[in-house]
Design a protein around this motif. Structure first.
Motif, PDB file in Angstrom:
ATOM      1  N   VAL A 270       1.759   7.064   3.190  1.00  0.00           N
ATOM      2  CA  VAL A 270       3.380   8.274   4.435  1.00  0.00           C
ATOM      3  C   VAL A 270       2.658   7.194   5.576  1.00  0.00           C
ATOM      4  O   VAL A 270       2.104   7.416   6.449  1.00  0.00           O
ATOM      5  CB  VAL A 270       2.932  10.085   4.111  1.00  0.00           C
ATOM      6  CG1 VAL A 270       3.660   9.764   5.180  1.00  0.00           C
ATOM      7  CG2 VAL A 270       3.086  10.701   2.401  1.00  0.00           C
ATOM      8  N   VAL A 271       3.596   7.324   5.957  1.00  0.00           N
ATOM      9  CA  VAL A 271       4.159   6.304   6.604  1.00  0.00           C
ATOM     10  C   VAL A 271       4.795   7.070   8.114  1.00  0.00           C
ATOM     11  O   VAL A 271       6.202   7.793   8.018  1.00  0.00           O
ATOM     12  CB  VAL A 271       4.729   4.859   7.534  1.00  0.00           C
ATOM     13  CG1 VAL A 271       4.113   4.221   8.591  1.00  0.00           C
ATOM     14  CG2 VAL A 271       3.661   4.103   6.557  1.00  0.00           C
ATOM     15  N   GLU A 272       4.796   7.498   9.364  1.00  0.00           N
ATOM     16  CA  GLU A 272       5.281   8.273  10.500  1.00  0.00           C
ATOM     17  C   GLU A 272       6.376   7.114  10.707  1.00  0.00           C
ATOM     18  O   GLU A 272       5.285   6.504  11.770  1.00  0.00           O
ATOM     19  CB  GLU A 272       4.331   8.780  11.161  1.00  0.00           C
ATOM     20  CG  GLU A 272       4.893  10.243  12.330  1.00  0.00           C
ATOM     21  CD  GLU A 272       6.126  10.088  13.023  1.00  0.00           C
ATOM     22  OE1 GLU A 272       7.243   9.854  12.494  1.00  0.00           O
ATOM     23  OE2 GLU A 272       5.414   9.230  13.694  1.00  0.00           O
ATOM     24  N   LEU A 273       7.462   6.672  10.431  1.00  0.00           N
ATOM     25  CA  LEU A 273       8.078   5.781  11.380  1.00  0.00           C
ATOM     26  C   LEU A 273       8.125   5.768  12.793  1.00  0.00           C
ATOM     27  O   LEU A 273       8.711   4.855  13.238  1.00  0.00           O
ATOM     28  CB  LEU A 273       9.200   5.305  10.403  1.00  0.00           C
ATOM     29  CG  LEU A 273       9.752   3.629  10.482  1.00  0.00           C
ATOM     30  CD1 LEU A 273       8.721   3.134   9.425  1.00  0.00           C
ATOM     31  CD2 LEU A 273      11.018   4.223   9.242  1.00  0.00           C
TER      32      LEU A 273
ATOM     33  N   VAL B 268       0.539  -1.040  -0.049  1.00  0.00           N
ATOM     34  CA  VAL B 268      -0.242   0.306  -0.147  1.00  0.00           C
ATOM     35  C   VAL B 268       0.554   1.337  -0.309  1.00  0.00           C
ATOM     36  O   VAL B 268       1.945   0.778   0.078  1.00  0.00           O
ATOM     37  CB  VAL B 268      -1.219  -0.082   1.324  1.00  0.00           C
ATOM     38  CG1 VAL B 268      -1.389   1.313   1.119  1.00  0.00           C
ATOM     39  CG2 VAL B 268      -1.824  -0.838   1.356  1.00  0.00           C
ATOM     40  N   ASP B 269       1.059   1.859  -1.462  1.00  0.00           N
ATOM     41  CA  ASP B 269       1.756   3.649  -0.895  1.00  0.00           C
ATOM     42  C   ASP B 269       0.917   4.833  -0.304  1.00  0.00           C
ATOM     43  O   ASP B 269      -0.029   4.996  -0.618  1.00  0.00           O
ATOM     44  CB  ASP B 269       1.642   4.005  -2.746  1.00  0.00           C
ATOM     45  CG  ASP B 269       2.441   5.254  -2.499  1.00  0.00           C
ATOM     46  OD1 ASP B 269       3.389   5.321  -1.897  1.00  0.00           O
ATOM     47  OD2 ASP B 269       2.564   5.528  -3.510  1.00  0.00           O
TER      48      ASP B 269
ATOM     49  N   ARG C  84       7.381   6.856   2.687  1.00  0.00           N
ATOM     50  CA  ARG C  84       6.602   6.014   1.526  1.00  0.00           C
ATOM     51  C   ARG C  84       6.565   4.965   1.653  1.00  0.00           C
ATOM     52  O   ARG C  84       7.628   4.285   1.756  1.00  0.00           O
ATOM     53  CB  ARG C  84       6.647   6.532  -0.057  1.00  0.00           C
ATOM     54  CG  ARG C  84       5.501   6.400  -0.083  1.00  0.00           C
ATOM     55  CD  ARG C  84       5.233   7.174  -1.297  1.00  0.00           C
ATOM     56  NE  ARG C  84       5.278   8.467  -1.069  1.00  0.00           N
ATOM     57  CZ  ARG C  84       3.748   9.189  -1.389  1.00  0.00           C
ATOM     58  NH1 ARG C  84       2.462   8.529  -0.943  1.00  0.00           N
ATOM     59  NH2 ARG C  84       3.568  10.309  -1.146  1.00  0.00           N
ATOM     60  N   GLY C  85       5.623   4.313   2.455  1.00  0.00           N
ATOM     61  CA  GLY C  85       5.601   2.357   1.988  1.00  0.00           C
ATOM     62  C   GLY C  85       4.436   2.253   3.120  1.00  0.00           C
ATOM     63  O   GLY C  85       2.710   2.589   3.006  1.00  0.00           O
TER      64      GLY C  85
END
Length: 501
Positions: A345-348, A342-343, A383-384
């Motif tokens: 925006v992830v807050e790592l 799934v593309d 992004r991931g």
């Protein structure tokens, strides 16, 4: 058969005719004859040489005809100059030569003498009477005003003109016009052309034979690497992946041979890994199956009662087997590229904190201290796929929990570095030997196999982590930890525009 085998099979079928036939012609599966590579190259060189030789003969003949005609005219012009000197010397006191127009006998006599003057000095034979007569038809005598006195009529194309001096004054001129060759000249030209043509054809024939011999040597040199590649491809199809070709050139065929050797080494390595993989998988599956079999047989034989304790033991082995199968399935999906990300925006930083919070109860069971160095005031956007990244951190924390000694510690940190988000998970003893660090991400690799199996590890967890990181365009590394154990460092591309300092 995999794609590599298909390519080799296609390559072999293309070149098999060369192996099993003469140099020039081979037969196909449909019993049709076809030219081999040797024959095609040889024929191409022969045709190119033949075209060059034919072109050379045609151009040489054309050039010879043009040059010989020019040579003849230049020779005639030299004779005209001698005639002009003869007339100037014979009639020095004449104001003009118009009297020759009414005296054809004297004109022919002067022409005969003048055209042959200085012939011996020039090393030329004397012109015959017929040759002189023919040449006189290409000569015109003009007075000082350009009025025709004797010879060919005006209007014919002029080739050259010689002034006749007399006491420093011109008394007229002699012109040479372009006319048909004399019979003598035509005979000389014909004989000379036949002689030179014979030499030219002999040279052309010798050149053709020489080119065929040179082509034979050159084509053999060109085809020899192809033949070696064909033999090598045949060996690969037989499963002889250790086959290597001797590379003796630096051209395109040499590059192709080097690529073949690389392919052979790659297939050989893959074959070794496949053998190791099958052996390791068989061993991994055999262990829990053997336990399940012995436990169930003991219950069937009445050696062990089917109570809750023994059933829980069977369930634990079943879950261990399921975990191994699930990990294998996960790896097969990632290898085949069947995992869809799934593309988003992830807050790592927050995601890592959530994974750490979920693992706290598990870590508490072994009294492992968690050192949380996460700065949640900053953002680390990437992004991931959030679920896959959460799985990554869960696997890494689970690996630290599994192999860190009870009472040890785990340290978790995150930072940005050169437009990358760097996540570091370090644990305490036991450590990993230096020679084992590069192999930690290999499938089914364990530093201590017996200890790892006892702790429930399948040897696939870090391989799955590496695949997940690479699917997100990142990189994962293993180093020695300052805490005495292992440091796993994950690098993922930072989403710069969305980052919060």
């Amino acid at each position: 058969m995999g794609s590599g085998g298909f390519i080799l099979l296609h390559y072999e079928s293309t070149l098999s005719g060369y192996n099993q036939s003469s140099f020039f012609v081979s037969s196909t599966n449909h019993h049709k004859m076809k030219l081999t590579i040797f024959g095609k190259l040889y024929l191409a060189i022969f045709l190119a040489t033949s075209v060059a030789i034919v072109f050379m003969v045609v151009v040489t003949n054309w050039n010879f005809e043009q040059s010989f005609a020019k040579y003849e005219r230049e020779a005639d012009l030299e004779r005209i100059e001698c005639l002009a000197k003869h007339l100037a010397a014979k009639y020095p006191d004449q104001p003009d030569l118009s009297f020759l127009g009414n005296n054809p006998t004297q004109w022919l006599t002067d022409i005969s003498i003048g055209l042959n003057c200085d012939a011996e000095a020039r090393g030329e034979p004397l012109l015959s009477e017929s040759a002189i007569y023919k040449l006189s038809g290409a000569i015109r005598l003009l007075d000082e005003n350009g009025v025709l006195i004797k010879g060919a009529p005006l209007g014919d194309q002029q080739y050259g003109q010689v002034i006749i001096p007399s006491k420093n004054q011109s008394v007229g001129s002699i012109q040479l016009i372009l006319a048909d060759q004399s019979e003598n000249s035509r005979e000389i030209t014909k004989n000379f052309k036949l002689q030179q043509g014979g030499y030219l054809y002999l040279i052309a024939l010798f050149s053709a034979l020489l080119s065929l011999l040179v082509a034979l040597v050159v084509v053999r040199q060109l085809v020899t690497p192809v033949k070696k590649l064909t033999e090598g491809a045949t060996s690969l199809l037989k499963g002889e992946f250790a086959t290597q070709i001797n590379v003796a050139s630096g051209d395109e065929l040499g590059d192709l041979s080097r690529r073949f050797n690389q392919l052979s080494a790659y297939l050989q390595r893959n074959e070794e890994l496949r053998g190791e993989w099958i052996a390791d998988i068989s061993h991994e599956l055999r262990t829990p199956i053997s336990v399940l079999r012995s436990e169930t047989e003991a219950m069937l034989d009445g050696v062990r009662p089917p109570n809750l304790k023994h059933i829980r033991s069977l369930h634990a082995e079943t879950m261990s087997l399921k975990q191994l199968v699930d990990d294998l399935y996960q790896l097969s999906l990632s290898d085949a590229g069947d995992i869809e990300l799934v593309d988003e925006v992830v807050e790592l930083g927050g995601l890592l904190d959530s994974a750490l919070f979920a693992a706290e109860s598990l870590l508490d069971e072994k009294q492992i201290t968690v050192v949380n160095l996460l700065d949640l005031d900053k953002t680390y956007p990437v992004r991931g796929d959030e679920s896959r990244l959460y799985q990554l951190f869960t696997n890494l924390l689970g690996n630290s929990h599994r192999y860190t000694d009870a009472g040890g510690s785990i340290q978790v940190a995150i930072k940005t570095e050169s437009e990358q988000v760097v996540v570091e998970i370090a644990d305490s003893a036991p450590g990993v030997p230096d020679d084992a660090l590069p192999r930690l991400f290999e499938r089914l690799f364990r530093v201590d196999k017996s200890r790892s199996r006892a702790l429930g590890g399948s040897g696939l967890g870090l391989s799955i982590c590496r695949n997940l990181v690479e699917m997100h365009g990142g990189k994962i590394e293993a180093h020695h930890s300052d805490l005495g154990g292992l440091l796993i460092r994950v690098r993922l591309p930072l989403l710069v525009d969305a980052a919060k300092p």
